[in-house]
Scaffold this motif. Structure first.
Motif, PDB file in Angstrom:
ATOM      1  N   ARG A 293     -23.509   0.151 -16.050  1.00  0.00           N
ATOM      2  CA  ARG A 293     -23.104   1.401 -16.711  1.00  0.00           C
ATOM      3  C   ARG A 293     -23.072   2.553 -15.707  1.00  0.00           C
ATOM      4  N   LYS A 294     -24.102   2.665 -14.898  1.00  0.00           N
ATOM      5  CA  LYS A 294     -24.192   3.746 -13.907  1.00  0.00           C
ATOM      6  C   LYS A 294     -23.011   3.700 -12.948  1.00  0.00           C
TER       7      LYS A 294
ATOM      8  N   ASN B 170     -17.765   6.008 -11.311  1.00  0.00           N
ATOM      9  CA  ASN B 170     -16.324   5.893 -11.088  1.00  0.00           C
ATOM     10  C   ASN B 170     -15.554   6.884 -11.957  1.00  0.00           C
ATOM     11  N   ALA B 171     -15.969   7.010 -13.207  1.00  0.00           N
ATOM     12  CA  ALA B 171     -15.324   7.952 -14.125  1.00  0.00           C
ATOM     13  C   ALA B 171     -15.541   9.389 -13.661  1.00  0.00           C
ATOM     14  N   GLN B 172     -16.719   9.678 -13.161  1.00  0.00           N
ATOM     15  CA  GLN B 172     -17.005  11.031 -12.678  1.00  0.00           C
ATOM     16  C   GLN B 172     -16.131  11.379 -11.477  1.00  0.00           C
TER      17      GLN B 172
ATOM     18  N   LEU C 225       0.827  -1.208   0.000  1.00  0.00           N
ATOM     19  CA  LEU C 225       0.000   0.000   0.000  1.00  0.00           C
ATOM     20  C   LEU C 225       0.862   1.259   0.000  1.00  0.00           C
ATOM     21  N   GLY C 226       2.026   1.162   0.623  1.00  0.00           N
ATOM     22  CA  GLY C 226       2.942   2.303   0.650  1.00  0.00           C
ATOM     23  C   GLY C 226       3.718   2.489  -0.638  1.00  0.00           C
ATOM     24  N   ARG C 227       3.751   1.471  -1.486  1.00  0.00           N
ATOM     25  CA  ARG C 227       4.544   1.544  -2.722  1.00  0.00           C
ATOM     26  C   ARG C 227       3.716   1.819  -3.974  1.00  0.00           C
ATOM     27  N   ILE C 228       2.394   1.661  -3.900  1.00  0.00           N
ATOM     28  CA  ILE C 228       1.585   1.909  -5.090  1.00  0.00           C
ATOM     29  C   ILE C 228       1.393   3.421  -5.258  1.00  0.00           C
ATOM     30  N   ASP C 229       1.211   3.832  -6.501  1.00  0.00           N
ATOM     31  CA  ASP C 229       0.915   5.240  -6.761  1.00  0.00           C
ATOM     32  C   ASP C 229      -0.351   5.632  -6.013  1.00  0.00           C
ATOM     33  N   ASP C 230      -0.372   6.829  -5.488  1.00  0.00           N
ATOM     34  CA  ASP C 230      -1.543   7.335  -4.771  1.00  0.00           C
ATOM     35  C   ASP C 230      -2.656   7.604  -5.777  1.00  0.00           C
ATOM     36  N   ILE C 231      -3.716   6.800  -5.722  1.00  0.00           N
ATOM     37  CA  ILE C 231      -4.855   6.972  -6.636  1.00  0.00           C
ATOM     38  C   ILE C 231      -6.030   7.658  -5.949  1.00  0.00           C
ATOM     39  N   GLY C 232      -5.842   8.054  -4.695  1.00  0.00           N
ATOM     40  CA  GLY C 232      -6.910   8.695  -3.931  1.00  0.00           C
ATOM     41  C   GLY C 232      -7.564   7.686  -3.009  1.00  0.00           C
ATOM     42  N   PHE C 233      -7.542   7.961  -1.722  1.00  0.00           N
ATOM     43  CA  PHE C 233      -8.068   6.996  -0.748  1.00  0.00           C
ATOM     44  C   PHE C 233      -9.560   6.753  -0.944  1.00  0.00           C
ATOM     45  N   ASP C 234     -10.267   7.749  -1.478  1.00  0.00           N
ATOM     46  CA  ASP C 234     -11.708   7.592  -1.665  1.00  0.00           C
ATOM     47  C   ASP C 234     -12.081   7.280  -3.118  1.00  0.00           C
ATOM     48  N   ASN C 235     -11.092   6.903  -3.897  1.00  0.00           N
ATOM     49  CA  ASN C 235     -11.332   6.494  -5.287  1.00  0.00           C
ATOM     50  C   ASN C 235     -12.232   5.251  -5.250  1.00  0.00           C
ATOM     51  N   PRO C 236     -13.381   5.273  -5.937  1.00  0.00           N
ATOM     52  CA  PRO C 236     -14.263   4.104  -5.877  1.00  0.00           C
ATOM     53  C   PRO C 236     -13.660   2.844  -6.493  1.00  0.00           C
ATOM     54  N   MET C 237     -12.583   3.002  -7.248  1.00  0.00           N
ATOM     55  CA  MET C 237     -11.905   1.842  -7.834  1.00  0.00           C
ATOM     56  C   MET C 237     -10.826   1.289  -6.898  1.00  0.00           C
TER      57      MET C 237
END
Length: 182
Positions: A82-83, A88-90, A12-24
Motif C-alpha cells: 500500500r505504501k 507512486n500516486a503522490q 522509448l521515443g514513441r511512448i507518451d512522456d510519463i516523466g523520466f523519474d516517474n516511479p512507475m
C-alpha cells in the motif's frame, strides 16, 4: 538482440512522456524489453514463448531478492504494498503535467476487508500497445503482475485488465496463505 536494442530505444521515443523519474516508469522499461524482442524476432518468438521467457525473467534470483522482504501474509507486508502504491500516486499528484498520460490511481479501502485494492482506468502501456499493434503481447506483461505478487507471498485477484478490453485494471492483493477471500 542487436535489432531489439535499436527497437527498444525507438519505442522509448514513441511512448507518451510519463516523466523520466516517474516511479512507475520501470514498468515501461521492463515491458519494452519484451516488446522489442518480440517485434525484432519477426514471428520467430510466439506469444506462448514470450510467456515462458517472462516467467524465467521474473524468477531470476536477484529479482526475487528485491521483493523478498515483503510478506503479504503479515500486516506489515500489505502495508508495504500500500505504501509503495500511495508513494507512486503522490508522485503523480506532485507532477500534474503527466496526469493525462500516466497511470491513474484509484484506491478503495472499503471494497475488500482483506488485503489492499486499487485500480487504474488509464495505462500508458495499454495506450502504446494499441497504437503500436502490440495488444496481443500486452496481456503477457499483465500476467507478470501475478508473478510479482507471488514474490511478495501474495495472491493477486483481478477481474479486468485494459489489455483484455476492460474499462480498468484492478489489483486486489491478499496474503497467499489466506483462503480464497472472494
Amino acid at each position: 538482440m542487436k535489432t531489439a536494442k535499436v527497437e527498444y530505444r525507438e519505442m522509448l521515443g514513441r511512448i507518451d512522456d510519463i516523466g523520466f523519474d516517474n516511479p512507475m516508469a520501470s514498468n515501461v522499461y521492463m515491458s519494452f524489453i519484451f516488446f522489442s524482442v518480440y517485434r525484432s524476432a519477426k514471428g520467430k518468438i510466439t506469444i506462448d514463448s514470450l510467456r515462458v521467457i517472462s516467467r524465467e525473467v521474473i524468477s531470476w534470483k536477484p529479482l526475487r531478492f528485491i521483493v523478498f522482504f515483503i510478506d503479504a501474509n503479515k500486516p506489515s507486508g500489505i502495508k508495504a504494498i500500500r505504501k509503495n502504491m500511495l508513494k507512486n500516486a503522490q508522485w503523480l499528484e506532485d507532477h500534474p503535467e503527466y496526469k493525462e498520460v500516466s497511470w491513474d490511481f484509484n484506491f478503495d479501502d472499503q471494497k475488500h476487508i482483506d488485503g489492499f485494492y486499487y485500480h487504474f482506468t488509464q495505462c500508458p502501456l495499454n495506450n502504446f500497445a494499441r497504437r503500436e499493434g502490440l495488444l496481443d503481447v500486452l496481456p503477457v506483461m499483465c500476467e507478470m503482475d501475478h508473478f510479482t505478487a507471488d514474490l511478495m507471498h501474495a495472491k493477486l485477484f483481478r477481474e479486468n485488465t485494459l489489455a483484455s478490453g476492460g474499462c480498468l485494471c484492478d489489483y486486489w492483493f491478499v496474503g497467499n496463505k489466506l483462503k480464497d477471500p472472494r
